[in-house]
Scaffold this active site. Structure first.
Site, PDB file in Angstrom:
ATOM      1  N   TYR A  22      -5.066   5.957  -6.797  1.00 36.31           N
ATOM      2  CA  TYR A  22      -4.686   5.509  -5.460  1.00 36.31           C
ATOM      3  C   TYR A  22      -4.461   3.994  -5.446  1.00 36.31           C
ATOM      4  O   TYR A  22      -3.461   3.499  -4.900  1.00 36.31           O
ATOM      5  CB  TYR A  22      -5.771   5.887  -4.447  1.00 36.31           C
ATOM      6  CG  TYR A  22      -5.536   5.270  -3.087  1.00 36.31           C
ATOM      7  CD1 TYR A  22      -4.582   5.793  -2.219  1.00 36.31           C
ATOM      8  CD2 TYR A  22      -6.243   4.135  -2.684  1.00 36.31           C
ATOM      9  CE1 TYR A  22      -4.339   5.208  -0.982  1.00 36.31           C
ATOM     10  CE2 TYR A  22      -6.010   3.549  -1.452  1.00 36.31           C
ATOM     11  CZ  TYR A  22      -5.060   4.086  -0.610  1.00 36.31           C
ATOM     12  OH  TYR A  22      -4.815   3.498   0.608  1.00 36.31           O
ATOM     13  N   ARG A  69     -15.017  -3.665   1.236  1.00 38.92           N
ATOM     14  CA  ARG A  69     -15.293  -4.453   2.444  1.00 38.92           C
ATOM     15  C   ARG A  69     -14.977  -3.678   3.719  1.00 38.92           C
ATOM     16  O   ARG A  69     -15.694  -3.777   4.721  1.00 38.92           O
ATOM     17  CB  ARG A  69     -14.468  -5.739   2.403  1.00 38.92           C
ATOM     18  CG  ARG A  69     -14.665  -6.668   3.595  1.00 38.92           C
ATOM     19  CD  ARG A  69     -13.528  -7.656   3.686  1.00 38.92           C
ATOM     20  NE  ARG A  69     -12.251  -6.972   3.876  1.00 38.92           N
ATOM     21  CZ  ARG A  69     -11.062  -7.551   3.717  1.00 38.92           C
ATOM     22  NH1 ARG A  69     -10.985  -8.813   3.351  1.00 38.92           N
ATOM     23  NH2 ARG A  69      -9.948  -6.865   3.922  1.00 38.92           N
ATOM     24  N   ARG A  86     -10.554   8.418   7.175  1.00 36.24           N
ATOM     25  CA  ARG A  86      -9.977   7.696   6.038  1.00 36.24           C
ATOM     26  C   ARG A  86     -11.123   7.302   5.105  1.00 36.24           C
ATOM     27  O   ARG A  86     -11.908   6.404   5.401  1.00 36.24           O
ATOM     28  CB  ARG A  86      -9.244   6.436   6.502  1.00 36.24           C
ATOM     29  CG  ARG A  86      -7.860   6.695   7.050  1.00 36.24           C
ATOM     30  CD  ARG A  86      -7.025   5.427   7.032  1.00 36.24           C
ATOM     31  NE  ARG A  86      -7.621   4.362   7.827  1.00 36.24           N
ATOM     32  CZ  ARG A  86      -7.243   3.099   7.766  1.00 36.24           C
ATOM     33  NH1 ARG A  86      -6.295   2.738   6.918  1.00 36.24           N
ATOM     34  NH2 ARG A  86      -7.815   2.182   8.539  1.00 36.24           N
ATOM     35  N   PHE A 146       0.004 -18.574  -6.809  1.00 38.92           N
ATOM     36  CA  PHE A 146       0.310 -17.358  -6.045  1.00 38.92           C
ATOM     37  C   PHE A 146      -0.604 -16.207  -6.476  1.00 38.92           C
ATOM     38  O   PHE A 146      -1.042 -15.407  -5.633  1.00 38.92           O
ATOM     39  CB  PHE A 146       1.777 -16.978  -6.262  1.00 38.92           C
ATOM     40  CG  PHE A 146       2.214 -15.765  -5.498  1.00 38.92           C
ATOM     41  CD1 PHE A 146       2.553 -15.860  -4.158  1.00 38.92           C
ATOM     42  CD2 PHE A 146       2.289 -14.529  -6.114  1.00 38.92           C
ATOM     43  CE1 PHE A 146       2.954 -14.734  -3.453  1.00 38.92           C
ATOM     44  CE2 PHE A 146       2.690 -13.399  -5.420  1.00 38.92           C
ATOM     45  CZ  PHE A 146       3.022 -13.506  -4.077  1.00 38.92           C
TER      46      PHE A 146
END
Length: 409
Positions: A22, A69, A86, A146
């Protein structure tokens, strides 16, 4: 990615393989795609685009941190049609501690809940060594920042979650079809800003990773069911961090460390003294220069500069110090301060030249008059440059960046 996400609308995350799959679909593929773009741009070595495994681990580390989290927010988001929640935590892990994740919400069964949480954090830690490997191969500074800044933020967030029962607590708000935890576990804005500013090279990234790993190590309880596994992951991260430091050229380690410390010290001093210094200069200009100017004759004498120039300089100093003090204290119009500070430095040098040629002041007196003005303007330039660099790092979130800057100041 779309196919994978569609697949998991029907498929539940049961095993750790399901969990990794996933996370691969929703985040790992992003890392792989970005690596391909980095290589295709010519800014990075082509091998970056071929290193699919490490790029995937980068994505998994970020996604697993978010999943850990956001446990409560995800769990309380119920599908109105099917009644399903979920749940992205794999049953392979949470099944060792409970038969229903609802037993962990809102402070219930805290000991078992924290044990399960620590097991999840341990699972996420396995990806950190790959993140270090990936970041060490990035050569372009923009690409490095980045990639590195989200990773150090994730590392701190994961550290904050470890052994923290607040992950299972919070305040859920449901409106307009969305379920949000308005009191989540997250790092403070000031720390976020500090991480963004301190993340400048591989050495600084390794420092952050080491701090977070050691913080987790300090909180490992011997009675925790996953303590041994967590300690193994911590030691693996320590080894990779040590190898990462060893791979840096010795001259780079010395120079970068010295340069980083000096830069931080200078910026810290600038932040501390700039407002008091400007206030003192404003008082001095108003108390001494203005009365002195009012007593000058319209024509210059042998040891006195042209009164028109003196009038212009005094008016400029009053205006500049007043505006700078207002901008720094109230946080308004700070974008305009940098060019004004640069102009003030130029005008200070011009003033020195005029006074020197007019023989109005001696060398020592000139230095005592000019150095505070140059110091104040230089501190302003340093402070504003630091804030501009934060805007550059987050061009798509200017409002949030402004809020972070205010929190730091």
């Amino acid at each position: 990615m779309a196919d994978g996400m569609e697949k998991f609308t029907k498929m539940k995350v049961v095993t750790t393989k399901d969990y990794d799959l996933y996370c691969h679909y929703v985040a790992g593929l992003v890392g792989i795609g970005l690596s391909g773009l980095f290589a295709a741009s010519g800014l990075e070595d082509p091998v970056i685009g071929e290193n699919v495994e490490t790029a995937n681990h980068m994505g998994l580390f970020l996604q697993k941190t978010n999943i850990i989290r956001d446990f409560l927010e995800d769990h309380e988001d119920v599908n109105p049609d099917t009644g399903d929640r979920r749940v992205f935590w794999p049953k392979d892990i949470w099944g060792k501690y409970t038969d229903d994740l609802s037993n962990f919400t809102f402070g219930k069964n805290e000991t078992l809940a924290v044990a399960c949480l620590n097991d999840m954090v341990t699972n996420a830690l396995q990806h950190l060594p790959y993140c270090i490997e990936y970041l060490s191969t990035i050569s372009d500074r923009s690409n490095f920042l980045f990639c590195a800044i989200p990773q150090v933020m994730a590392a701190h967030t994961l550290c904050l979650c470890y052994a923290n029962p607040d992950v299972f607590k919070g305040e859920i708000r449901k409106e307009l079809g969305e379920c949000r935890n308005i009191k989540p576990v997250k790092i403070r804005k000031g720390l976020s800003a500090k991480l963004m500013l301190d993340t400048v090279d591989m050495a600084s990234v390794l420092d952050v990773f080491e701090d977070t790993v050691e913080s987790i190590a300090d909180r490992i309880a011997p009675t925790d069911p996953s303590a041994k596994s967590t300690m193994t992951m911590v030691q693996m991260c320590r080894d990779v961090i040590a190898r990462g430091r060893g791979s840096l050229p010795s001259t780079q380690k010395i120079c970068e460390g010295w340069k980083s410390e000096v830069t931080r010290s200078v910026k810290s001093i600038a932040d501390t003294v700039v407002v008091p210094l400007i206030a003192i200069l404003l008082v001095i200009t108003g108390v001494f220069d203005v009365p002195q100017l009012m007593n000058l004759e319209l024509t210059a004498t042998a040891n006195q500069p042209n009164s028109v120039f003196y009038l212009a300089m005094t008016a400029w100093n009053l205006s500049f110090y007043s505006f700078a003090l207002f901008a720094m204290v109230w946080g308004a119009h700070q974008r305009n301060l940098k060019p004004l500070a640069m102009f003030h430095i130029l005008m200070s040098f011009v003033e020195v030249g005029v006074l020197w040629m007019a023989a109005a002041l001696g060398a020592r007196q000139l230095l005592s008059e000019t150095l505070p003005k140059l110091l104040a303007a230089s501190c302003l330039v340093s402070c504003i440059s630091k804030q501009s660099s934060m805007h550059h790092l987050t061009p798509s979130h200017p409002l949030k960046t402004n809020q972070i800057i205010k929190a730091v100041l």
